[in-house]
Scaffold this motif. Structure first.
Motif, PDB file in Angstrom:
ATOM      1  N   GLY A 168       2.790  -1.840  -5.908  1.00 28.47           N
ATOM      2  CA  GLY A 168       3.837  -2.176  -4.949  1.00 28.47           C
ATOM      3  C   GLY A 168       5.058  -2.808  -5.579  1.00 28.47           C
ATOM      4  N   ILE A 169       4.857  -3.669  -6.581  1.00 30.79           N
ATOM      5  CA  ILE A 169       5.975  -4.355  -7.215  1.00 30.79           C
ATOM      6  C   ILE A 169       6.897  -3.378  -7.937  1.00 30.79           C
ATOM      7  CG2 ILE A 169       4.725  -4.848  -9.366  1.00 30.79           C
ATOM      8  CD1 ILE A 169       7.248  -7.155  -7.577  1.00 30.79           C
ATOM      9  N   TYR A 170       6.344  -2.264  -8.411  1.00 27.53           N
ATOM     10  CA  TYR A 170       7.162  -1.270  -9.113  1.00 27.53           C
ATOM     11  C   TYR A 170       7.816  -0.295  -8.140  1.00 27.53           C
ATOM     12  CZ  TYR A 170       5.041  -3.339 -13.166  1.00 27.53           C
ATOM     13  OH  TYR A 170       4.649  -4.248 -14.106  1.00 27.53           O
ATOM     14  N   ILE A 171       7.118   0.045  -7.066  1.00 30.17           N
ATOM     15  CA  ILE A 171       7.746   0.870  -6.030  1.00 30.17           C
ATOM     16  C   ILE A 171       8.953   0.132  -5.454  1.00 30.17           C
ATOM     17  CG2 ILE A 171       7.435   1.877  -3.729  1.00 30.17           C
ATOM     18  CD1 ILE A 171       4.506   2.386  -4.474  1.00 30.17           C
ATOM     19  N   ALA A 172       8.790  -1.165  -5.220  1.00 30.03           N
ATOM     20  CA  ALA A 172       9.885  -1.947  -4.657  1.00 30.03           C
ATOM     21  C   ALA A 172      11.081  -1.984  -5.617  1.00 30.03           C
ATOM     22  CB  ALA A 172       9.403  -3.368  -4.360  1.00 30.03           C
ATOM     23  N   GLN A 173      10.811  -2.219  -6.902  1.00 29.16           N
ATOM     24  CA  GLN A 173      11.911  -2.248  -7.880  1.00 29.16           C
ATOM     25  C   GLN A 173      12.634  -0.904  -7.940  1.00 29.16           C
ATOM     26  OE1 GLN A 173      11.547  -4.317 -11.759  1.00 29.16           O
ATOM     27  NE2 GLN A 173       9.394  -4.620 -11.216  1.00 29.16           N
TER      28      GLN A 173
END
Length: 322
Positions: free
Chosen positions: A175-180
């Motif tokens: 999730g943290i990379y999708i958001a970025q």
């Protein structure tokens, strides 16, 4: 070699055993890779719990890996020796899905860590065509490209998020990379998390933290699965879209069809990534567009890495270092 084996299904300390095994040797068409960094994926946790009937212990888990080729089998060019490579899923390249560019949906895929020994060890053997040379990215960051960042790349090929209000459900390892990446793609991005520590990091990255009661998102990307899916459908605006990529518990979700019908939602599934998505993920790291977030663990501490991930203590990815 030293490796971590899944010896039975269950809790981390009971299921994962750090042990000594014979060094593997490459057969015809294969390479031997000395692992420099291995990622711990949420799927690994589901595998450990016994959710996939095709997994038969004992087996070395892990499908995320970066390392150097140190030996090759018959029929493989020796020029590969010494090259740093990332590992991809093994697909046949000939089935109807592969021919359409969906290698991630290959009918005859052979999954590292599930159908053959994976990356939780000092060495791994893999067919040479699935060991892909790269350079310019530190191995501990590069291993993030082999699943979480490439998954983000593939997810955002399904849907346009530019100038859209996007909610990413879950601030875990994907999730943290999708958001970025959604922010890079021009979206107004919010992430839902119950962790104050993760919320602080999200704000530092210029991402919004979703508040209770906030709704009407153009796009909701659910990285969790059964525990959050019904809520994700409710948080999307009418005629909005919900992208489902998470299955962290392996449980089934009970949903009312009315949530989809009356709100006229598009529900999209996204399955992993293709090898060339990994190259795109590596390029994002090289250009500094994605910040690599990970916690280092020694290989022998794989069980603790699993425990920390299950308890939401890991920001980004857990990375095992042999």
């Amino acid at each position: 070699m030293r490796a971590v084996q899944l010896i039975k299904f269950g809790a981390p300390q009971e299921a994962l055993q750090y042990t000594e095994l014979p060094d593997p040797t490459p057969g015809p068409g294969e390479v031997l890779v000395k692992i420099e960094a291995a990622g711990v994926c949420g799927r690994d946790l589901v595998v450990r719990k016994g959710a996939f009937p095709h997994v038969k212990p004992p087996i070395i888990p892990g499908h995320e890996g970066v390392g150097k080729v140190i030996d090759v089998g018959a029929g493989v060019e020796r020029d590969l020796i010494g090259m740093r490579v990332f590992l991809s899923a093994i697909y046949d390249g000939t089935c109807d899905y592969c021919r359409r560019g969906f290698e991630n949906l290959c009918r005859n895929a052979e999954l590292l860590g599930e159908m053959r020994n994976g990356t939780y060890g000092e060495y791994v053997v893999i067919p040479a065509k699935f060991a892909h040379p790269f350079h310019g990215v530190d191995p501990k960051a590069a291993v993030l490209a082999t699943c979480p960042i490439s998954t983000a790349v593939y997810v955002l090929k399904h849907i346009d998020v530019e100038r859209k209000k996007v909610l990413v459900v879950g601030a875990g390892g994907t999730g943290i990379y999708i958001a970025q990446l959604a922010k890079v793609r021009g979206a107004e991005v919010y992430v839902s998390t119950r962790s104050p520590e993760k919320a602080s990091v999200l704000k530092e990255l210029g991402l919004g933290v979703a508040t209770e009661g906030e709704k009407d998102f153009d796009v909701v990307i659910d990285t969790v699965g059964a525990p959050t899916l019904e809520r994700s459908l409710k948080l999307a605006k009418r005629a909005g879209a919900v992208v489902v990529i998470g299955n962290v518990t392996g449980e089934k979700a009970l949903l009312s069809p009315a949530l989809v019908i009356l709100r006229q939602l598009r529900v999209i599934g996204s399955m992993a990534f293709r090898p060339w998505d990994i190259y795109e993920a590596l390029d994002l790291l090289k250009r500094g567009l994605i910040k690599p977030l990970y916690v280092e663990y020694k290989l022998q501490d794989a069980a603790k890495a699993h425990e920390d991930m299950e308890r939401g203590r890991v920001m980004g990815r857990a990375v095992l270092l042999p």
